[in-house]
Design an enzyme around this catalytic site. Structure first.
Site, PDB file in Angstrom:
ATOM      1  N   ASP A  19       0.868  -1.192   0.000  1.00 34.08           N
ATOM      2  CA  ASP A  19       0.000   0.000   0.000  1.00 34.08           C
ATOM      3  C   ASP A  19       0.899   1.233   0.000  1.00 34.08           C
ATOM      4  O   ASP A  19       1.737   1.400   0.890  1.00 34.08           O
ATOM      5  CB  ASP A  19      -0.883  -0.034   1.266  1.00 34.08           C
ATOM      6  CG  ASP A  19      -1.886   1.119   1.318  1.00 34.08           C
ATOM      7  OD1 ASP A  19      -1.751   2.083   0.533  1.00 34.08           O
ATOM      8  OD2 ASP A  19      -2.791   1.062   2.161  1.00 34.08           O
ATOM      9  N   ASP A 119      -3.752   2.502  -5.185  1.00 33.45           N
ATOM     10  CA  ASP A 119      -2.422   2.489  -4.563  1.00 33.45           C
ATOM     11  C   ASP A 119      -2.138   1.219  -3.777  1.00 33.45           C
ATOM     12  O   ASP A 119      -1.252   1.213  -2.940  1.00 33.45           O
ATOM     13  CB  ASP A 119      -2.228   3.725  -3.671  1.00 33.45           C
ATOM     14  CG  ASP A 119      -2.906   3.583  -2.325  1.00 33.45           C
ATOM     15  OD1 ASP A 119      -3.898   2.850  -2.234  1.00 33.45           O
ATOM     16  OD2 ASP A 119      -2.410   4.188  -1.360  1.00 33.45           O
ATOM     17  N   GLU A 120      -2.908   0.164  -4.025  1.00 34.04           N
ATOM     18  CA  GLU A 120      -2.595  -1.059  -3.292  1.00 34.04           C
ATOM     19  C   GLU A 120      -2.781  -2.312  -4.142  1.00 34.04           C
ATOM     20  O   GLU A 120      -3.593  -2.334  -5.063  1.00 34.04           O
ATOM     21  CB  GLU A 120      -3.394  -1.162  -1.998  1.00 34.04           C
ATOM     22  CG  GLU A 120      -4.871  -1.231  -2.145  1.00 34.04           C
ATOM     23  CD  GLU A 120      -5.555  -1.292  -0.777  1.00 34.04           C
ATOM     24  OE1 GLU A 120      -5.324  -2.242  -0.020  1.00 34.04           O
ATOM     25  OE2 GLU A 120      -6.325  -0.362  -0.474  1.00 34.04           O
TER      26      GLU A 120
END
Ligand code: TTP
Ligand code: MG
Length: 376
Positions: A19, A119-120
């Site tokens: 993340d 974003d992960e």
């Protein structure tokens, strides 16, 4: 006891959740390093103007002042009064480009890769580390270093025997964290954490659990599963029981490529004026065309979405033959759809959207599967 044959010995699963830290705000720091030591607040300004809107995310300097995702911009301003803080509007196009670069790095280190958000991502690395958590730790350090060197970004990584543990591990040390939870450590790791660290335990569920004396994941693990089923139903009850014991069999799954692209936006004021609607819809068509050209795609269907003043939702679509990626062509068809809809209904538009689907590659024209949609 008979020894297990090779086939029966299944490899210990090793799953990572990567993340990126304070992602949108960190992207802003990367393109403007002078922001680094200041509180940075990335904002979704309401299109009705002024300072109304919400905070998308904030860097850790701003978080020290209680600024975080989801709070009104006006509240963030108050919390940062007399502080040299920077407020910036979201720039999704830029963040998406950064995200794509990072995701391709992460993908190259996974046996199976699943992007779980902008974003992960989950990485199943079981095979490449041969089920060994120490090797997984080394791999995680290499990944962090590569993301830092190539994109200037820090991330937090959780390593565990499944997705649930990997996710909670990643969240437990941020920013720039690395948390490894080996299978034999799972219960001890989870036991002291508050129940709301489990996905699915929101404010309401947490308060019900608290009234039963269940505050930590350890309390939940010790609670009678039958009672949980009576209280929350079969599916949730069993899930809470398993999750509290760190049991999660969901596989890491590759996601398919996007099958549609949509953009929706709020008008300055509610209107039935076709030209006013088209000024906004034209911009949305432009954004979609940019994305189509970046991904070398054409579209076979175009649709419009209208959220009316009374919040009712209308949609219309049509097929384009031949498929197109041309902006003027798209705008012409979108205009026709709006014109027809306004003719059929007395609605006043509050939000308007454009959606394209039936995406085909410029070359070869192969259909793509799955779905992407973004609502701002
Ligand atoms: P997160 O990973 O949840 O948050 P983050 O990366 O900003 O911070 P952290 O260090 O805790 O990981 O979300 C990723 C991005 O998604 C975030 O940078 C901005 C966006 N986002 C919103 O726009 N609104 C929200 O409410 C949240 C939670 C995220
Ligand atoms: Mg993040």
């Amino acid at each position: 006891m008979k020894p297990l044959s090779e086939k029966q010995v299944s490899r210990q699963r090793v799953i990572m959740l990567v993340d990126l830290d304070y992602f949108f705000a960190q992207c802003e720091e990367v393109r403007n390093p002078s922001l680094k030591d200041k509180p940075v607040v990335v904002c979704v300004y309401s299109e009705r103007g002024g300072e109304s809107g919400v905070v998308s995310t904030a860097n850790y300097e701003a978080r020290k002042h209680g600024v975080k995702s989801g709070i009104p911009i006006s509240v963030a301003r108050k919390r940062l009064v007399n502080v040299d803080a920077v407020f910036l509007p979201v720039d999704h196009e830029y963040y998406n480009r950064v995200s794509e670069d990072v995701m391709s790095i992460l993908k190259s280190h996974a046996d199976v890769f699943e992007q779980a958000g902008v974003d992960e991502a989950y990485l199943d690395v079981s095979e490449r580390v041969e089920g060994d958590f120490d090797k997984a730790g080394e791999l995680a350090r290499r990944i962090k270093e590569e993301v830092r060197r190539s994109k200037g970004l820090t991330c937090s990584i959780g390593v565990g025997p499944n997705k649930l543990v990997a996710k909670i591990a990643a969240d437990s040390q941020k920013p720039d964290g690395l948390t490894i939870v080996k299978p034999e450590e799972v219960q001890a790791f989870l036991t002291p954490l508050p129940v709301n660290r489990l996905v699915g335990v929101g404010v309401k569920t947490q308060s019900i659990m608290e009234s039963l004396g269940v505050k930590t994941i350890g309390d939940l693990a010790g609670y009678d599963v039958q009672r949980l089923i009576e209280l929350f139903g079969e599916k949730l009850g069993v899930y809470f029981h398993n999750a509290s014991h760190g049991v999660d069999n969901r596989p890491v799954k590759e996601r398919d490529e996007a099958k549609s692209i949509s953009r929706i936006s709020t008008l300055k004021e509610d209107t039935r004026d076709l030209d006013a609607i088209m000024r906004k819809a034209g911009e949305l068509c432009g954004e979609i065309c940019n994305e189509l050209s970046r991904r070398r795609l054409r579209v076979k269907q175009v649709g419009i979405i209208v959220v009316a003043k009374d919040m009712s939702v209308y949609s219309r679509s049509k097929t384009l033959d031949p498929p197109t990626s041309d902006l003027e062509d798209l705008k012409k068809n979108v205009r026709e759809l709006f014109e027809k809809l306004l003719g059929e209904s007395g609605l006043e538009a509050r939000r308007v959207g454009v959606r394209v689907s039936g995406l085909v590659k410029e070359e070869g024209q192969k259909p793509l599967r799955a779905f992407i949609s973004r609502v701002e």
